[in-house]
Design a protein around this motif. Structure first.
Motif, PDB file in Angstrom:
ATOM      1  N   GLU A 102      -1.978  -6.625  -2.581  1.00  0.00           N
ATOM      2  CA  GLU A 102      -1.164  -6.047  -1.514  1.00  0.00           C
ATOM      3  C   GLU A 102      -0.859  -7.074  -0.429  1.00  0.00           C
ATOM      4  O   GLU A 102       0.239  -7.080   0.133  1.00  0.00           O
ATOM      5  N   THR A 124      -4.134  -4.314   5.061  1.00  0.00           N
ATOM      6  CA  THR A 124      -4.851  -4.157   3.799  1.00  0.00           C
ATOM      7  C   THR A 124      -5.744  -5.363   3.576  1.00  0.00           C
ATOM      8  O   THR A 124      -5.506  -6.442   4.141  1.00  0.00           O
ATOM      9  N   PRO A 166       0.824  -1.216   0.000  1.00  0.00           N
ATOM     10  CA  PRO A 166       0.000   0.000   0.000  1.00  0.00           C
ATOM     11  C   PRO A 166       0.855   1.262   0.000  1.00  0.00           C
ATOM     12  O   PRO A 166       1.977   1.274   0.543  1.00  0.00           O
TER      13      PRO A 166
END
Length: 263
Positions: free
Chosen positions: A145, A140, A89
């Motif tokens: 990710e 996340t 991220p």
């Protein structure tokens, strides 16, 4: 380089001094009859010393090669971590990469000097731990990710293992007994010819000087190779400098991948 020159000159001088000190000034009628025995004894002593020295040089060189290989393996693991972090991220990616850069730079600037002193850096361990903390703190729900986080942590585990192997190489030194055995053996080798009848004539002393230089060079080479991270011949932080270069290349690639949409 100057260490080799000094060792060679010292060996040659020592051989000449030994030849002058215990060599006979004149030859005797018995020398011709004893030439076979003299040749056999000299060959046996020199052969044993050459064999022992060869094993010592080969062992030290292997340890040096292993230590150098471990640095490149760690560098490759760090580069893989930096690459994997590209899909983290946005807020987490620069933190992980910045801390990874800081660790790599710390290894080059600070820890390498300590490796030459026989130990690693506790601060470098902390720096690598900070990279792991940053990667582990990623939160996340995005599958891509999450995969990047898993790859980053997996790469860090490999980096930890490679770092441990590199630090273990610090203790890969030639045993003290082996080094002193070489020194004593070198003196014995130089003393044998005059002890068994070599005269202290000019030509023989020149030959003794050449022999002393060769023996001193061999012994000096073992001493220079006795520690992977210190001495004249040692492992340099080239692999980690290469890692920093790769970080820059990856950053350039990331910036190049961000551009206007295709028509």
């Amino acid at each position: 380089m100057w260490v080799n020159v000094v060792a060679v000159l010292a060996g040659a001088a020592l051989a000449v001094v030994i030849g002058l000190g215990i060599g006979r000034v004149r030859s005797s009628p018995d020398d011709e009859g004893n030439s076979s025995a003299v040749g056999f004894v000299s060959a046996a002593v020199l052969g044993f010393f050459a064999l022992f020295t060869g094993f010592a040089v080969a062992g030290a060189w292997q340890e040096l090669s292993d230590a150098r290989r471990h640095t490149y393996e760690e560098s490759r693991a760090l580069t893989e971590v930096y690459w994997s972090a590209r899909l983290l991220p946005g807020p987490d990616r620069p933190v992980v990469r910045q801390r990874l850069r800081a660790y790599t730079r710390q290894v080059i600037d600070e820890e390498w000097v300590q490796l030459g002193q026989g130990h690693g850096s506790a601060e470098a361990w902390v720096s690598l731990d900070r990279v792991r903390v940053a990667a582990d703190a990623v939160r996340t729900e995005d599958p891509v990710e999450l995969g990047a986080k898993a790859d980053t942590l997996r790469g860090l585990e490999d980096a930890y293992a490679r770092r441990t192997a590199r630090l273990a190489d610090v203790g890969s030194r030639a045993p003290t007994l082996e080094l002193w055995g070489l020194v004593v053996g070198a003196v014995v080798v130089l003393a044998v010819p005059p002890l068994i009848g070599l005269t202290a004539g000019g030509r023989n002393l020149v030959l003794m000087g050449f022999m002393g230089a060769a023996v001193a060079f061999a012994v000096g080479l073992v001493f220079q190779l006795s520690g992977p991270f210190d001495g004249t011949v040692k492992v340099e932080p080239t692999a980690f400098e290469l890692a920093l270069t790769r970080y820059e290349q990856i950053d350039v690639g990331d910036r190049g991948a961000v551009g206007p949409p295709l028509p």
